[in-house]
Design a protein around this motif. Structure first.
Motif, PDB file in Angstrom:
ATOM      1  N   THR A  24       0.810  -1.252   0.103  1.00 45.60           N
ATOM      2  CA  THR A  24      -0.119   0.044   0.099  1.00 45.60           C
ATOM      3  C   THR A  24       0.858   1.384   0.083  1.00 45.60           C
ATOM      4  N   HIS A  50       2.948   3.832  -3.248  1.00 47.56           N
ATOM      5  CA  HIS A  50       2.537   4.796  -3.964  1.00 47.56           C
ATOM      6  C   HIS A  50       3.039   6.118  -4.069  1.00 47.56           C
ATOM      7  N   ARG A 106       0.866   9.541  -3.840  1.00 44.22           N
ATOM      8  CA  ARG A 106      -0.447   9.577  -2.883  1.00 44.22           C
ATOM      9  C   ARG A 106       0.202  10.475  -1.520  1.00 44.22           C
ATOM     10  N   SER A 107      -0.680  11.017  -0.952  1.00 43.51           N
ATOM     11  CA  SER A 107      -0.517  11.988   0.191  1.00 43.51           C
ATOM     12  C   SER A 107      -0.519  10.814   1.445  1.00 43.51           C
ATOM     13  N   GLN A 135      -1.794  11.073   4.453  1.00 44.68           N
ATOM     14  CA  GLN A 135      -3.169  10.841   4.631  1.00 44.68           C
ATOM     15  C   GLN A 135      -4.054   9.804   3.943  1.00 44.68           C
ATOM     16  N   GLN A 136      -3.949   9.889   2.618  1.00 44.01           N
ATOM     17  CA  GLN A 136      -4.399   8.843   1.750  1.00 44.01           C
ATOM     18  C   GLN A 136      -3.843   7.713   1.768  1.00 44.01           C
ATOM     19  N   LEU A 137      -2.845   7.347   2.024  1.00 41.89           N
ATOM     20  CA  LEU A 137      -1.864   6.185   2.310  1.00 41.89           C
ATOM     21  C   LEU A 137      -2.377   5.373   3.869  1.00 41.89           C
ATOM     22  N   ASP A 148      -5.266   5.949   5.216  1.00 40.86           N
ATOM     23  CA  ASP A 148      -6.672   5.484   4.916  1.00 40.86           C
ATOM     24  C   ASP A 148      -6.506   4.252   4.109  1.00 40.86           C
ATOM     25  N   ASP A 149      -5.877   4.151   3.133  1.00 43.09           N
ATOM     26  CA  ASP A 149      -5.738   2.773   2.344  1.00 43.09           C
ATOM     27  C   ASP A 149      -5.429   1.716   3.181  1.00 43.09           C
ATOM     28  N   TYR A 196      -8.410   0.810   5.032  1.00 44.65           N
ATOM     29  CA  TYR A 196      -9.494  -0.069   4.083  1.00 44.65           C
ATOM     30  C   TYR A 196      -9.074  -1.333   3.917  1.00 44.65           C
TER      31      TYR A 196
END
Length: 702
Positions: A533, A536, A539-540, A542-544, A546-547, A550
């Protein structure tokens, strides 16, 4: 006895007289229903199984018609196999109802073939069936099973919704066709239930409902799905049961007068075919937690007083479990609130590290994370956790986090920070062990872990030590995992006194570090999943983060966890100035000139320039007088202005208050007055004296 033989007949009894007398007594006196069926399975002789119903009501009917069985085809095939000579059937349980009386019944059926003169291998004359009505026995057994199911299923969870769901599942479909549990809304939120009666207009929230397959609609009361709230309609059994805390057994018909006060409920009940209602208040020590509503529909036997008694016993069990879950929920809310207040309330700016975090709420209220700004633009990254649930875990977490923040300010190496943190943990464990035996905490084991890392943007290294906690995961800017083998140290509350060993890794700019609590790494594929995950770079953080959440398994999210992500960077060369200085008496004057020129180039105000000149002059003078080469001066401009003077000596100066007649001793006192923070840190090649000054109009990192 062979069929060719003639049975002996006592003297004075005509041939066949004994058989006739035996049949007459059996069919007239026995309490068991006896039925003689011809080869077409029609009744040719029968006794009266039901009082008030004569045999003429059955003669000529097929067996499955006489009893209106729920599974007529299956029962008829079973009787045909007996007629074909495949053997008798004994105590076969079937469900149905009498032809002339309403209500579902349960029968125990036995069937035997009636052989003709040519014996078992010949043509059968018909069947003899014995039928026993065991409805009451099965009802009693069903009540016992329902109560046993409630005992087994209810109370195993500390979640109110799960407790109510388990309660419904234990009652439907074995005991009721429809069931609804409604809990006082404030109780669901953790408040103490009020002593009854329940005040009018108190909102109740539907916590769980269930139905059997025979009932088409899932909602007993239209417009009030699970999770919805309602206020009890006045002058209804629901309101009365909540007022006097007594259960109600209520027949439901189209003429039931109280249904006019609840039109939505009236329509829904008509559509489901409910004909009997039992409503029981959920009470505990005189306090009302909610209501239990049970319905029977269609052809099901109506509830009776024994059913009401069972419902009351089951409701008492459920009320105790709901109250336990409520108490836990309240403590969990308090612990979660304390945890939130003790953790960082916002992301903190760091000189050369971008950070983001994710805190998952759950049972674990002892996990924490932190980012701590250190001298020299370094950043400490921390994740830890105290095992357990509740307020005490959150308090222990707050104590450890406060200590580690204080230790970080001493500029200690990661392994030294953990060693001193463990000393504090040992003292906390001793304090708990010294509690009185009556204190519930005295017997509770303390377990905690922590991982502590320091990133230095000038050397691009990250040094990590850990105490009973997973090591961080590192992914380079190209998306490949970077190995970081950190020796595992003992947990903070372990009795093992082994030293902590650090590990250092050099990172490329843009690398991502993931400090995870143990819950996020519970399964064997967790590390691979997280590193994949993180691969990447676009990606920010925070997005990482969240991923990563998930992709977690469902059971992980309920436990609670902390995740701290950091993306490494460097300090812009335009904001750093470094000079190597000579070990000479004229060096302080040279340092003042260099500093003034650079600060004016950065556009700082004159007051800051003057203060910094004085600070640098005192630090360099101290290094020239008491230190050893090499001598180096560095300025770092960020939200604060940092001055660092390095020399090769390991001896640290200390602050003292000079007397009026003393010729020295005022240097560090002046430094401490002008700087917001100051300190010393040691390394293998000497020491660094540093100061931080707040800049006008800028926030501070500490």
């Amino acid at each position: 006895m062979s069929y060719a033989e003639t049975p002996a007949v006592p003297p004075g009894i005509p041939p066949g007289g004994l058989d006739d007398a035996l049949l007459k007594v059996l069919f007239a006196q026995t309490a068991v229903g006896l039925f003689v069926l011809d080869p077409q399975l029609r009744l040719v002789r029968a006794n009266s199984l039901v009082e008030g119903v004569g045999t003429e009501g059955y003669i000529g009917l097929r067996f499955t018609e006489a009893f209106r069985l729920d599974d007529p085809d299956g029962s008829e095939q079973l009787l045909k196999r007996v007629l074909a000579g495949e053997g008798p059937v004994r105590d076969h349980l079937v469900r149905g109802r009498f032809r002339h009386t309403p209500g579902d019944r349960v029968f125990l059926v036995s069937a035997y073939r009636l052989d003709g003169p040519d014996g078992p291998g010949g043509t059968g004359l018909g069947l003899l069936s014995a039928v026993v009505d065991v409805t009451e026995r099965e009802r009693a057994r069903a009540r016992e099973s329902a109560l046993a199911a409630v005992r087994d299923a209810v109370g195993g969870s500390l979640d109110v919704a799960a407790t109510c769901r388990a309660f419904i599942d234990a009652l439907v479909p074995g005991f009721a066709d429809l069931a609804v549990v409604e809990v006082v809304d404030e109780v669901l939120r953790g408040a103490d239930p009020s002593v009854g009666p329940l005040p009018p207009d108190t909102p109740l929230r539907r916590a769980a409902s269930g139905r059997c397959e025979a009932v088409e609609r899932d909602e007993v009361i239209r417009g009030h799905p699970v999770g919805g709230t309602r206020r009890l309609p006045p002058r209804t059994p629901y309101a009365l049961a909540a007022a006097d805390l007594r259960p109600r057994l209520v027949p439901l018909t189209a003429e039931t007068p109280w249904l006019d006060a609840d039109p939505d409920g009236s329509r829904a009940l008509a559509e489901t075919g409910a004909h009997t209602l039992v409503v029981v208040p959920l009470t505990l020590r005189g306090a009302v937690l909610g209501l239990l509503s049970l319905y029977r529909c269609g052809a099901a036997e109506p509830f009776d007083e024994e059913d009401v008694s069972l419902a009351g016993t089951a409701a008492t069990r459920a009320a105790l479990a709901i109250d336990n879950a409520r108490r836990y929920e309240r403590e969990h809310v308090i612990a979660s609130t304390v945890q939130r207040r003790l953790l960082p309330q916002a992301e903190r700016h760091q000189a050369a590290v971008e950070t983001a975090h994710v805190l998952l709420p759950g049972r674990d209220s002892g996990c924490w994370f932190d980012t701590i700004a250190l001298s020299g633009a370094r950043t400490a990254l921390v994740v830890g956790g105290v095992a357990g649930e509740g307020l005490q875990s959150a308090i222990a977490m707050g104590q450890l986090r406060t200590v580690i923040q204080a230790l970080a300010g001493l500029d200690l190496e990661p392994e030294e920070v953990l060693a001193r943190l463990k000393e504090t943990a040992d003292r906390l464990a001793d304090e708990r062990a010294a509690l009185p035996p009556s204190d519930s905490l005295q017997g509770e084991e303390l377990r905690a872990g922590c991982v502590y890392g320091v990133y230095d943007p000038f050397t691009r290294t990250c040094t990590v030590a850990r105490a009973g906690h997973p090591a961080p995961l590192v992914v380079g800017p190209d998306g490949r995992a970077v190995p970081l083998d950190v020796p595992e140290g003992a947990g903070l509350f372990d009795t093992d006194g082994a030293l902590f060993a650090p590990a250092t890794v050099t990172l490329e700019e843009g690398s991502v570090l993931a400090f995870c609590s143990a819950e996020l790494l519970a399964d064997e594929r967790a590390e691979e999943r997280i590193t994949r995950t993180l691969a990447h770079p676009g990606r920010s953080l925070q997005q990482l983060g969240d991923d990563i959440v998930y992709a977690l398994p469902d059971d992980t999210r309920s436990a609670g966890a902390a995740l701290l992500l950091a993306r490494t960077g460097t300090v812009s060369e335009h904001r750093v100035a470094t000079w190597d200085l000579a070990q000479d008496r004229t060096t302080p004057a040279t340092a003042r000139l260099l500093v003034r020129d650079r600060l004016q180039g950065w556009g700082l105000d004159e007051d800051t320039v003057d203060s910094t000149e004085l600070i640098v002059s005192e630090l360099v003078t101290n290094a020239v007088r008491y230190g050893t080469p090499p001598l180096r001066l560095r300025l770092l401009l960020d939200t604060t202005l940092t001055c660092e003077v390095h020399d090769g000596s390991t001896a640290s100066p200390h602050l003292r208050h000079a007397r009026t007649v003393d010729e020295g001793g005022r240097g560090l006192f002046i430094v401490s007055s002008l700087a917001a923070h100051w300190g010393a840190r040691h390394g293998p090649d000497g020491k660094v004296l540093w100061t931080e000054q707040d800049l006008p109009g800028a926030g501070t990192t500490r």
